[in-house]
Scaffold this active site. Structure first.
Site, PDB file in Angstrom:
ATOM      1  CG  ASP A 172      59.599  -2.623  49.892  1.00  0.00           C
ATOM      2  OD1 ASP A 172      59.287  -1.946  50.896  1.00  0.00           O
ATOM      3  OD2 ASP A 172      58.812  -2.800  48.945  1.00  0.00           O
ATOM      4  CB  SER A 224      52.512  -1.079  39.723  1.00  0.00           C
ATOM      5  OG  SER A 224      51.447  -0.276  40.193  1.00  0.00           O
ATOM      6  NE  ARG A 239      67.565   4.410  48.038  1.00  0.00           N
ATOM      7  CZ  ARG A 239      66.338   3.928  48.242  1.00  0.00           C
ATOM      8  NH1 ARG A 239      66.093   2.619  48.131  1.00  0.00           N
ATOM      9  NH2 ARG A 239      65.339   4.730  48.542  1.00  0.00           N
ATOM     10  CE1 TYR A 270      48.586   0.116  46.216  1.00  0.00           C
ATOM     11  CE2 TYR A 270      49.172   0.828  44.018  1.00  0.00           C
ATOM     12  CZ  TYR A 270      49.439   0.756  45.369  1.00  0.00           C
ATOM     13  OH  TYR A 270      50.570   1.336  45.866  1.00  0.00           O
ATOM     14  CE  LYS A 288      55.558  -3.186  48.027  1.00  0.00           C
ATOM     15  NZ  LYS A 288      54.990  -1.833  47.964  1.00  0.00           N
ATOM     16  CB  THR A 311      50.068  -2.926  47.873  1.00  0.00           C
ATOM     17  OG1 THR A 311      51.098  -3.489  47.060  1.00  0.00           O
ATOM     18  CG2 THR A 311      50.629  -1.768  48.677  1.00  0.00           C
ATOM     19  CG  HIS A 368      54.051   2.423  49.799  1.00  0.00           C
ATOM     20  ND1 HIS A 368      53.192   1.438  49.391  1.00  0.00           N
ATOM     21  CD2 HIS A 368      54.102   3.309  48.773  1.00  0.00           C
ATOM     22  CE1 HIS A 368      52.736   1.732  48.179  1.00  0.00           C
ATOM     23  NE2 HIS A 368      53.283   2.857  47.779  1.00  0.00           N
TER      24      HIS A 368
HETATM   25  C1  LIG Z   1      57.053   6.398  42.466  1.00  0.00           C
HETATM   26  C2  LIG Z   1      56.668   5.209  43.291  1.00  0.00           C
HETATM   27  C3  LIG Z   1      55.548   4.488  42.940  1.00  0.00           C
HETATM   28  C4  LIG Z   1      55.185   3.344  43.662  1.00  0.00           C
HETATM   29  N1  LIG Z   1      54.121   2.612  43.245  1.00  0.00           N
HETATM   30  C5  LIG Z   1      53.802   1.500  43.917  1.00  0.00           C
HETATM   31  C6  LIG Z   1      52.752   0.681  43.452  1.00  0.00           C
HETATM   32  O1  LIG Z   1      52.142   0.950  42.430  1.00  0.00           O
HETATM   33  N2  LIG Z   1      52.438  -0.422  44.172  1.00  0.00           N
HETATM   34  C7  LIG Z   1      53.110  -0.756  45.327  1.00  0.00           C
HETATM   35  O2  LIG Z   1      52.802  -1.754  45.957  1.00  0.00           O
HETATM   36  N3  LIG Z   1      54.143  -0.006  45.763  1.00  0.00           N
HETATM   37  C8  LIG Z   1      54.496   1.103  45.084  1.00  0.00           C
HETATM   38  N4  LIG Z   1      55.558   1.839  45.517  1.00  0.00           N
HETATM   39  C9  LIG Z   1      56.307   1.411  46.712  1.00  0.00           C
HETATM   40  C10 LIG Z   1      57.481   0.477  46.341  1.00  0.00           C
HETATM   41  O3  LIG Z   1      57.017  -0.756  45.853  1.00  0.00           O
HETATM   42  C11 LIG Z   1      58.371   0.202  47.555  1.00  0.00           C
HETATM   43  O4  LIG Z   1      57.619  -0.348  48.601  1.00  0.00           O
HETATM   44  C12 LIG Z   1      59.104   1.443  48.070  1.00  0.00           C
HETATM   45  O5  LIG Z   1      59.440   2.325  47.018  1.00  0.00           O
HETATM   46  C13 LIG Z   1      60.364   1.027  48.795  1.00  0.00           C
HETATM   47  O6  LIG Z   1      61.112   2.125  49.217  1.00  0.00           O
HETATM   48  P1  LIG Z   1      62.475   2.569  48.468  1.00  0.00           P
HETATM   49  O7  LIG Z   1      62.145   2.800  47.055  1.00  0.00           O
HETATM   50  O8  LIG Z   1      62.877   3.833  49.156  1.00  0.00           O
HETATM   51  O9  LIG Z   1      63.480   1.461  48.661  1.00  0.00           O
HETATM   52  C14 LIG Z   1      55.948   2.962  44.801  1.00  0.00           C
HETATM   53  C15 LIG Z   1      57.077   3.699  45.144  1.00  0.00           C
HETATM   54  C16 LIG Z   1      57.459   4.800  44.403  1.00  0.00           C
HETATM   55  C17 LIG Z   1      58.716   5.533  44.797  1.00  0.00           C
HETATM   56  O1  LIG Z   2      52.794   6.485  44.691  1.00  0.00           O
HETATM   57  C1  LIG Z   2      52.768   5.451  45.334  1.00  0.00           C
HETATM   58  O2  LIG Z   2      53.492   5.232  46.320  1.00  0.00           O
HETATM   59  C2  LIG Z   2      51.887   4.415  44.963  1.00  0.00           C
HETATM   60  O3  LIG Z   2      51.976   3.380  45.532  1.00  0.00           O
HETATM   61  C3  LIG Z   2      50.900   4.532  43.919  1.00  0.00           C
HETATM   62  C4  LIG Z   2      49.568   4.583  44.255  1.00  0.00           C
HETATM   63  C5  LIG Z   2      48.625   4.662  43.264  1.00  0.00           C
HETATM   64  C6  LIG Z   2      49.012   4.645  41.965  1.00  0.00           C
HETATM   65  C7  LIG Z   2      50.368   4.593  41.632  1.00  0.00           C
HETATM   66  C8  LIG Z   2      51.321   4.519  42.620  1.00  0.00           C
END
Ligand SMILES: Cc1cc2nc3c(=O)[nH]c(=O)nc-3n(C[C@H](O)[C@H](O)[C@H](O)COP(=O)(O)O)c2cc1C
Ligand SMILES: O=C(O)C(=O)c1ccccc1
Length: 387
Positions: free
Chosen positions: A315, A127, A319, A151, A260, A177, A284
């Site tokens: 995604d 990320s 699980r 991002y 994404k 994303t 997401h």
């Molecule tokens: C705590 C957290 C942080 C995330 N941070 C990012 C991120 O930095 N960039 C991004 O593209 N997606 C981020 N995501 C989304 C995940 O890449 C993914 O699309 C999503 O968690 C999928 O759902 P699931 O975890 O319920 O399977 C984040 C998700 C979570 C739970």
């Molecule tokens: O929390 C998130 O879902 C996420 O994608 C995110 C956004 C900014 C910084 C870190 C995670």
């Protein structure tokens, strides 16, 4: 290399010496276990979704509604789960999806995840909002494969600098994303008034970036920290982006680019028409638009629109091995695993992430062969019931 399913035998054999797995092998049980080990704010951040969390439930519902109809007598003695993705052969159709701010989960954060990914040869998508810089995570995952998630900052110099740094550090594919130009309305975090970034977590790539530093008058220290955090917050995402901006990505990245957060077939078509190399069908994890379509329900339309012209990844809700089977059967080439590995990290650091991956991959290989498929290419809509 042994079969992915050897993990099952290993667990049973360990039982003869009274050694039991330290973590649950049902990955849906990890969330509750992790809750006991995490601070309420960090747990809420990871487990939470937008609004009433109906999209997160829709993700699971869409996966559970479709059922597999197993086929018999298909000679599945030599399973091979490998897939080709952008010229790389992966041993399985699974990647670790981008999750930012992982030091709220475990002090080693992305470094532990990178080591676990490297141990299993599974690509990690790092990320932009990681808690450790691009270059440091690359060193923890020296054998790769390494993917980078962007991002797309309002600060175009910073965005371009991230891409240059990722390229120099040997990241091969770019995931951009689009669904998070603004954080969704997340009641769990709002009720705790908890945003990791304001506590300087998840800003490592920004604070270490020469272009970002230029903009805040030098390296970030106590004298300019507040200004730096405010600048980060103001420029993190750019709601003004449109399809016309995509050429910027090509100018600054010469490898494969995957968008994404695609849910609509027309957006998938536009992505392909604009020369992008793939899409991730994703909402997401339900963290952005409450009330959005379950991600698996969006997959068939996208696959039908562009599946023969581009690489479709998936995604949101993965699980179990059967979840992977369902996504691949409906047109995904591979899936991104997300929250379960964060819970593995919370519970046991690098070993916890390895455990999660080994469970998912063993379950996938076993379930595929029991359903009569020894290759991802054998997974088609015909294997599933209708919704
Ligand atoms: C705590 C957290 C942080 C995330 N941070 C990012 C991120 O930095 N960039 C991004 O593209 N997606 C981020 N995501 C989304 C995940 O890449 C993914 O699309 C999503 O968690 C999928 O759902 P699931 O975890 O319920 O399977 C984040 C998700 C979570 C739970
Ligand atoms: O929390 C998130 O879902 C996420 O994608 C995110 C956004 C900014 C910084 C870190 C995670």
């Amino acid at each position: 290399m042994g079969s992915l399913a050897d993990f099952q035998n290993e667990i049973y054999l360990n039982g003869l010496g009274d050694v039991l797995p330290e973590l649950p092998t049902d990955l849906t049980a990890l969330e509750r276990a992790a809750e006991e080990r995490m601070t309420p704010a960090a747990f809420g951040y990871v487990a939470g979704s937008a609004g009433t969390e109906s999209t997160a439930r829709a993700n699971r519902d869409a996966l559970e509604r479709r059922r597999i109809v197993p086929r018999m007598l298909r000679d599945v003695a030599a399973p091979d789960l490998s897939v080709d993705l952008f010229g790389q052969t992966l041993s399985s159709p699974v990647l670790l999806g981008p999750i930012g701010v992982l030091t709220i989960v475990h002090p080693e954060g992305e470094l532990a995840v990178a080591r676990a990914a490297a141990a299993l040869g599974v690509p990690m998508v790092l990320s932009s909002a990681a808690s450790h810089p691009i270059e440091e995570v690359a060193r923890a995952n020296a054998d790769g494969p390494r993917w980078f998630q962007l991002y797309w900052s309002k600060d175009r110099e910073v965005a371009a600098s991230f891409l240059a740094r990722a390229k120099a550090a040997g990241y091969t594919a770019l995931v951009v994303t689009l669904d998070t130009h603004t954080l969704g309305w997340r009641p769990r975090d709002l009720d705790q008034a908890y945003l990791p970034f304001l506590r300087s977590i998840g800003v490592a790539n920004y604070f270490s970036d020469p272009e970002f530093q230029k903009a805040v008058g030098g390296p970030v220290d106590d004298s300019n920290r507040t200004a730096a955090l405010l600048r980060w917050a103001a420029n993190f995402g750019d709601p003004s982006l449109s399809w016309d901006d995509l050429p910027f990505l090509r100018e600054h990245w010469d490898g494969p680019i995957v968008l994404k957060g695609i849910q609509h077939p027309d957006d998938a078509r536009r992505a392909v028409d604009a020369g992008m190399d793939g899409v991730v069908v994703s909402n997401h994890g339900g963290r952005q638009v409450d009330g959005a379509i379950g991600s698996l329900d969006a997959l068939p339309g996208v696959a039908e629109a562009v599946g023969d012209r581009t690489t479709v990844l998936f995604d949101s809700g993965i699980r179990t091995g059967s979840d992977v089977i369902k996504a691949l059967s409906l047109g995904a080439r591979a899936v991104l695993l997300a929250r379960p590995y964060a819970y593995g990290l919370a519970l046991a650091g690098e070993a916890g992430v390895r455990h999660v991956l080994r469970c998912l991959l063993a379950d996938l290989e076993i379930s595929m062969t029991l359903a009569g498929a020894s290759r991802p290419s054998a997974l088609t809509p015909a294997l599933l019931t209708h919704p």
